[in-house]
Design an enzyme around this catalytic site. Structure first.
Site, PDB file in Angstrom:
ATOM      1  CG  HIS A   1      -5.546   1.776   0.803  1.00 14.73           C
ATOM      2  ND1 HIS A   1      -6.046   2.875   1.136  1.00 14.73           N
ATOM      3  CD2 HIS A   1      -4.980   0.712  -0.296  1.00 14.73           C
ATOM      4  CE1 HIS A   1      -6.028   3.220  -0.639  1.00 14.73           C
ATOM      5  NE2 HIS A   1      -5.334   1.650  -0.944  1.00 14.73           N
TER       6      HIS A   1
ATOM      7  CD  GLU B   1      -4.216  -1.410  -5.899  1.00 12.20           C
ATOM      8  OE1 GLU B   1      -4.792  -2.710  -6.891  1.00 12.20           O
ATOM      9  OE2 GLU B   1      -5.332  -1.266  -6.210  1.00 12.20           O
TER      10      GLU B   1
END
Length: 213
Positions: A8, A79
């Site tokens: 990201h 994550e």
């Protein structure tokens, strides 16, 4: 087949050096520019499958590359959980949790937690690798998949492909909005064709500083 494994774009917490983990922090204005540049770079690449972490920063990164209606979200790509470290500055963590932080930032291994009450790299591998395996099973010989995930997730997957122990996750970088390309006839035969390619957002030798995950 090819897998475009991207991280990201930058968030405010990345810039500040705060651990994010599963905290759902959006892209910053800088991050939005970064993922637009990544999207422009990949505009001519036909993508058969697009899968992202459901966290906003990864989802927005993928949506800069493919239409939102084509995007699949998989919680196996979220994550790593940093537990009590989430929201804290890395500098404060280094001071207040010196021993645990030292292990994490040098040679964490499979079973070392990424903070008090956090996941381990082994935990991440157990949930993220099957996601990549399922994606590869769906790809034809010349197909390309997009996978939009996070720093630790990408590192774990790349270590597995490269045959590196998880203690070596800090042997390479994963810059914001970076591109990794994996290619091969099967999951077991994937090779890393591009690693941490962020030329679309930073100079070739101007490597982005690693901040908190």
């Amino acid at each position: 087949m090819n897998v475009l494994l991207v991280r990201h774009g930058e968030t405010a917490w990345n810039r500040e050096g705060r651990y994010q983990g599963r905290t759902d922090i959006p892209l910053s204005e800088v991050g939005e520019r970064q993922v637009r540049a990544l999207g422009a770079r990949l505009a001519s690449v036909p993508i058969a499958i697009a899968v992202a972490s459901p966290l906003a920063r990864a989802r927005a990164t993928a949506e800069a590359i493919v239409e939102a209606s084509r995007l699949e979200l998989d919680p196996g790509l979220v994550e790593i959980s940093h537990g009590a470290w989430e929201g804290q500055l890395a500098s404060d963590v280094a001071r207040d949790h010196a021993e645990m932080f030292g292990v994490w930032r040098t040679a964490p291994g499979r079973d070392s937690p990424a903070g008090p009450g956090a996941e381990t790299l082994g935990d991440v591998e157990q949930r993220a690798w099957p996601v990549l395996a399922k994606i590869c099973e769906r790809l034809g010989e010349h197909d390309t998949a997009l996978v939009a995930a996070h720093d630790a997730v990408n590192r774990v997957l790349l270590c597995r492909v490269l045959g590196l122990p998880l203690a070596r996750i800090w042997s390479f970088r994963q810059s914001p909005a970076t591109l990794n390309v994996l290619s091969g006839p099967s999951l077991a035969e994937l090779q890393v064709v591009r690693l941490n390619d962020a030329e679309h957002v930073s100079p070739v030798v101007g490597e982005t500083q690693h901040r908190a995950l």
